[in-house]
Design a protein around this motif. Structure first.
Motif, PDB file in Angstrom:
ATOM      1  N   GLU A 334       0.821  -1.297  -0.036  1.00  0.00           N
ATOM      2  CA  GLU A 334      -0.174  -0.055  -0.057  1.00  0.00           C
ATOM      3  C   GLU A 334       1.013   1.392   0.024  1.00  0.00           C
ATOM      4  OE1 GLU A 334      -2.460  -0.012   3.373  1.00  0.00           O
ATOM      5  OE2 GLU A 334      -3.424   2.247   3.117  1.00  0.00           O
ATOM      6  N   PHE A 335       1.943   1.145   0.534  1.00  0.00           N
ATOM      7  CA  PHE A 335       3.139   2.305   0.526  1.00  0.00           C
ATOM      8  C   PHE A 335       3.971   2.166  -0.207  1.00  0.00           C
ATOM      9  CE2 PHE A 335       1.233   1.195   5.002  1.00  0.00           C
ATOM     10  CZ  PHE A 335       0.375   2.348   4.824  1.00  0.00           C
ATOM     11  N   LEU A 336       3.910   1.513  -1.458  1.00  0.00           N
ATOM     12  CA  LEU A 336       4.830   1.643  -2.456  1.00  0.00           C
ATOM     13  C   LEU A 336       4.137   1.670  -3.668  1.00  0.00           C
ATOM     14  CD1 LEU A 336       7.996   1.542  -2.193  1.00  0.00           C
ATOM     15  CD2 LEU A 336       7.672  -0.877  -2.806  1.00  0.00           C
ATOM     16  N   THR A 363      -1.582  -4.380   7.988  1.00  0.00           N
ATOM     17  CA  THR A 363      -0.951  -4.012   6.796  1.00  0.00           C
ATOM     18  C   THR A 363      -0.619  -4.886   5.812  1.00  0.00           C
ATOM     19  OG1 THR A 363       0.453  -2.573   8.431  1.00  0.00           O
ATOM     20  CG2 THR A 363       1.328  -2.691   6.022  1.00  0.00           C
ATOM     21  N   ARG A 364      -1.378  -4.620   4.497  1.00  0.00           N
ATOM     22  CA  ARG A 364      -0.918  -5.665   3.336  1.00  0.00           C
ATOM     23  C   ARG A 364       0.431  -5.708   2.864  1.00  0.00           C
ATOM     24  NH1 ARG A 364      -3.323  -3.615  -0.865  1.00  0.00           N
ATOM     25  NH2 ARG A 364      -3.944  -1.468  -0.022  1.00  0.00           N
ATOM     26  N   LEU A 365       0.737  -6.790   2.810  1.00  0.00           N
ATOM     27  CA  LEU A 365       2.184  -7.199   2.296  1.00  0.00           C
ATOM     28  C   LEU A 365       2.034  -8.099   1.207  1.00  0.00           C
ATOM     29  CD1 LEU A 365       4.112  -8.421   5.478  1.00  0.00           C
ATOM     30  CD2 LEU A 365       3.935  -6.154   4.827  1.00  0.00           C
ATOM     31  N   ILE A 366       3.255  -8.009   0.316  1.00  0.00           N
ATOM     32  CA  ILE A 366       3.444  -8.694  -1.071  1.00  0.00           C
ATOM     33  C   ILE A 366       4.986  -9.126  -1.042  1.00  0.00           C
ATOM     34  CG2 ILE A 366       1.592  -7.911  -2.318  1.00  0.00           C
ATOM     35  CD1 ILE A 366       3.991  -6.322  -4.133  1.00  0.00           C
ATOM     36  N   ASP A 367       5.206 -10.275  -1.951  1.00  0.00           N
ATOM     37  CA  ASP A 367       6.539 -10.493  -2.185  1.00  0.00           C
ATOM     38  C   ASP A 367       6.815  -9.937  -3.544  1.00  0.00           C
ATOM     39  OD1 ASP A 367       6.595 -11.626   0.050  1.00  0.00           O
ATOM     40  OD2 ASP A 367       6.694 -13.901  -0.451  1.00  0.00           O
ATOM     41  N   LEU A 368       7.802  -9.282  -4.051  1.00  0.00           N
ATOM     42  CA  LEU A 368       7.993  -8.529  -5.193  1.00  0.00           C
ATOM     43  C   LEU A 368       9.242  -9.282  -5.812  1.00  0.00           C
ATOM     44  CD1 LEU A 368       7.185  -6.015  -6.879  1.00  0.00           C
ATOM     45  CD2 LEU A 368       8.833  -4.771  -5.449  1.00  0.00           C
ATOM     46  N   THR A 369       9.065  -9.674  -7.015  1.00  0.00           N
ATOM     47  CA  THR A 369      10.269 -10.018  -7.715  1.00  0.00           C
ATOM     48  C   THR A 369      10.356  -8.924  -8.921  1.00  0.00           C
ATOM     49  OG1 THR A 369       9.443 -12.552  -7.409  1.00  0.00           O
ATOM     50  CG2 THR A 369      11.080 -12.199  -9.108  1.00  0.00           C
ATOM     51  N   ILE A 382       9.575  13.296 -11.319  1.00  0.00           N
ATOM     52  CA  ILE A 382       9.455  12.459 -10.089  1.00  0.00           C
ATOM     53  C   ILE A 382       9.450  13.522  -9.050  1.00  0.00           C
ATOM     54  CG2 ILE A 382      10.551  10.783  -8.504  1.00  0.00           C
ATOM     55  CD1 ILE A 382       9.855   9.517 -11.208  1.00  0.00           C
ATOM     56  N   HIS A 383       8.353  13.481  -8.245  1.00  0.00           N
ATOM     57  CA  HIS A 383       8.093  14.505  -7.024  1.00  0.00           C
ATOM     58  C   HIS A 383       7.273  13.841  -5.930  1.00  0.00           C
ATOM     59  CE1 HIS A 383       4.315  15.128  -8.862  1.00  0.00           C
ATOM     60  NE2 HIS A 383       3.974  15.877  -7.765  1.00  0.00           N
ATOM     61  N   PRO A 384       7.634  14.228  -4.695  1.00  0.00           N
ATOM     62  CA  PRO A 384       6.972  13.308  -3.813  1.00  0.00           C
ATOM     63  C   PRO A 384       5.947  14.255  -3.128  1.00  0.00           C
ATOM     64  CG  PRO A 384       8.853  15.032  -2.835  1.00  0.00           C
ATOM     65  CD  PRO A 384       8.741  15.054  -4.333  1.00  0.00           C
ATOM     66  N   MET A 385       4.948  13.526  -2.487  1.00  0.00           N
ATOM     67  CA  MET A 385       3.709  14.264  -1.821  1.00  0.00           C
ATOM     68  C   MET A 385       3.372  13.188  -0.403  1.00  0.00           C
ATOM     69  SD  MET A 385       2.310  16.597  -3.799  1.00  0.00           S
ATOM     70  CE  MET A 385       0.648  16.676  -3.482  1.00  0.00           C
ATOM     71  N   PRO A 386       2.962  14.208   0.415  1.00  0.00           N
ATOM     72  CA  PRO A 386       2.572  13.204   1.612  1.00  0.00           C
ATOM     73  C   PRO A 386       1.503  12.048   1.049  1.00  0.00           C
ATOM     74  CG  PRO A 386       1.991  15.748   1.978  1.00  0.00           C
ATOM     75  CD  PRO A 386       2.448  15.569   0.514  1.00  0.00           C
ATOM     76  N   PHE A 387       1.629  11.061   2.073  1.00  0.00           N
ATOM     77  CA  PHE A 387       0.818  10.167   1.599  1.00  0.00           C
ATOM     78  C   PHE A 387      -0.429  10.365   1.448  1.00  0.00           C
ATOM     79  CE2 PHE A 387      -1.668   5.972   2.612  1.00  0.00           C
ATOM     80  CZ  PHE A 387      -0.991   5.185   1.938  1.00  0.00           C
ATOM     81  N   PRO A 388      -1.151   9.707   0.337  1.00  0.00           N
ATOM     82  CA  PRO A 388      -0.727   8.478  -0.558  1.00  0.00           C
ATOM     83  C   PRO A 388      -0.183   9.090  -1.872  1.00  0.00           C
ATOM     84  CG  PRO A 388      -3.177   9.174  -0.886  1.00  0.00           C
ATOM     85  CD  PRO A 388      -2.752  10.191   0.023  1.00  0.00           C
TER      86      PRO A 388
END
Ligand SMILES: CC(=O)N[C@H]1[C@@H](OP(=O)(O)OP(=O)(O)OC[C@H]2O[C@@H](n3ccc(=O)[nH]c3=O)[C@H](O)[C@@H]2O)O[C@H](CO)[C@@H](O)[C@@H]1O
Ligand SMILES: C=C(OP(=O)(O)O)C(=O)O
Length: 509
Positions: A334-336, A363-369, A382-388
């Motif tokens: 969710e945070f990526l 929190t929801r997890l995954i395995d990422l290949t 590319i620029h950041p913002m507060p979540f989300p």
């Protein structure tokens, strides 16, 4: 042992010489000796006097060795190696430090599971220990047990440890319920330029806290007749300011509404923990949090903070720059999600497992290949913002990724005054990073990385980005003084070695 000592000194001399760009013959000339003598010294085959070490240091304009115990830690990276296999993401620095501060709310015993063993956590533990909180690692050093005393001894606070971490600012929220006046040292953290604490003051004023700043110390006074009368509107959607407001609201006997709250990962973890303490929080994951506080909290609780999305991003970037196939397990997806969406557009070949729950149950997890991919620069900046939005701390990793991608990428870090500047350090390793102004860099890829000897920039994420580039560069690089990396990553070198990197830890002798 003696031989080993000579070999290590020899390597330091070789690194310093290469850093200067000198051949062994040039160094020999400067010392009035032969090339073969320099060769023997560098290989550890020659006894060497302190006087000679000093002369070499002077010739190379480098302090070869500094005497004293436990000097700074450095890394020697043999780059150009592919990574492979799988690696687990650890729990997050930012949630762990907030939770440690939150234990001050609880008169009972708190057990925190799988806490990251990182310098930032150690600093907070030192501070907690110095004021009378009993903390100990249990279950083979995986978990932490925290038991606060009836009375805190703030006068004995380890101010040196406190000043090395910005997170100690999150003592304000819990402490205002425990004492009418107290002192707290100014907050440290990464050197990222001015980071205001005014939003913290503005938020906590609703609970009667007034702060005066004097020579490195905050003097705090609490007026108990003051309580929030209306919603607290944060002036910035910052993570730690939201956490401070939550910590203050948790022991306020009544309902507190916090607006413009951050809903970032560490804030969510703190909310889940507060719920374990019996504090109801409505609106978790949104920008309005409603906290039903409790005047007294005394519970034995057990909580498992979630995995670090920024560490997940770091490992993903490691795979990209080294052109490796790597499985990153326990990614808090969710945070990526935005980062992955951007990378997908850039052409990243990757696969996600089905989701599963983190140990906090939420929190929801995954395995990422991740697989080697021909990346193209993104069309937009590319620029950041507060979540989300795209995570502020993930922005630096896009610099290394952009340098590996075909084309030109604009990175706009509007948040921090100094962080984008550190990204130009990548040029020493062969990247083409142009600083347009203090907040914007233009990166031209692809990059033929080359090795170098460098000091860590004084900021965690840019320092890790440099390490990743060194892993991509053929040859041997040296990264000096990596405390800043150890602030936020547990055993990073060893863990990267377990998936195929070749990184050696060494210290000044
Ligand atoms: C211990 C911890 O959790 N640290 C994190 C926390 O620091 P922390 O919560 O201390 O971050 P700050 O509150 O200092 O915010 C970072 C910067 O963003 C600016 N700002 C923030 C929000 C906003 O709406 N407008 C705005 O301008 C602030 O003025 C500051 O310059 O959040 C930062 C931003 O996610 C992360 O980089 C840090 O890793
Ligand atoms: C900026 C960071 O940390 P801190 O707030 O601890 O300085 C970070 O984690 O990248």
């Amino acid at each position: 042992m003696a031989d080993d000592y000579l070999v290590r000194i020899g390597r330091l001399i070789r690194d310093a010489r290469q850093h200067r760009g000198w051949t062994q013959t040039q160094l020999a000339e400067a010392l009035g000796t032969s090339q073969s003598a320099v060769n023997r010294i560098e290989r550890g085959n020659q006894n060497i006097s302190l006087e000679m070490i000093a002369r070499i240091g002077e010739a190379l304009d480098s302090e070869i060795v500094s005497l004293g115990y436990a000097g700074p830690m450095h890394l020697r990276v043999v780059g150009g190696r592919r990574l492979s296999g799988s690696i687990d993401v650890k729990t997050s620095k930012n949630a762990c430090v907030a939770l440690l501060c939150a234990t001050l709310l609880n008169a009972g015993r708190t057990t925190l599971r799988r806490v990251a063993r990182i310098e930032e956590v150690y600093r907070i533990l030192e501070v907690l220990g110095s004021i009378g909180v009993r903390t100990r690692w249990i279950n083979d050093g995986n978990d932490l047990e925290i038991i606060p005393p009836a009375e805190l001894d703030l006068d004995s606070m380890d101010t040196e440890a406190a000043r090395r971490t910005r997170s100690v600012i999150m003592f304000l929220g819990p402490l205002l319920h425990r004492m009418d006046h107290f002192k707290l040292p100014y907050a440290g953290g990464c050197d990222l330029g001015t980071r205001t604490v005014t939003p913290h003051m503005t938020a906590l004023r609703h609970f009667g806290l007034e702060i005066t700043a004097t020579d490195g110390t905050y003097l705090a006074e609490v007026d108990r007749s003051v309580a929030p009368k209306r919603a607290i509107v944060l002036t910035e959607r910052g993570d730690t300011v939201t956490e401070n407001a939550l910590l203050a609201a948790a022991r306020h006997d009544g309902v507190t509404v916090i607006r413009n709250a951050s809903s970032n990962y560490m804030v969510q973890d703190l909310c889940f923990f507060l719920e374990e303490l019996g504090v109801r929080v409505d609106g978790i994951g949104t920008t309005t949090l409603t906290v039903h506080g409790a005047a007294h909290i005394e519970r034995d609780v057990d909580f498992a903070p979630s995995e670090d999305p920024v560490e997940a991003m770091s490992l993903l970037a490691a795979a990209v720059v080294t052109e490796s196939e790597l499985t990153i397990r326990r990614v808090p997806v969710e945070f990526l999600e935005i980062e992955l969406a951007v990378l997908e557009e850039m052409g990243l070949d990757h696969e996600r497992s089905t989701e599963y729950a983190a140990d906090n149950g939420r929190t929801r997890l995954i395995d990422l290949t991740v697989r080697p991919s021909k990346l193209q620069a993104p069309l937009d900046k590319i620029h950041p913002m507060p979540f989300p939005g795209l995570n502020i701390d993930n922005v630096p990793f896009f610099a290394a990724i952009a340098a590996s991608a075909q084309g030109q990428t604009l990175i706009h870090d509007w948040v921090y005054d100094n962080r984008a500047i550190y990204l130009t350090d990548l040029n020493r390793l062969g990247a083409q990073v142009k600083l347009l102004d203090p907040h914007r860099v233009l990166i031209d890829g692809t990059t033929r990385w080359r090795s170098a000897e460098m000091m860590c920039p004084p900021a965690l994420r840019p320092a890790v980005v440099i390490l990743l580039a060194m892993m991509a560069a053929e040859g041997t690089s040296v990264l000096r003084n990596v405390y800043v990396i150890n602030r936020g990553y547990e055993d990073l070198a060893e863990r990267l070695n377990s998936i195929g990197a070749q990184i050696e830890i060494f210290r000044d002798i």
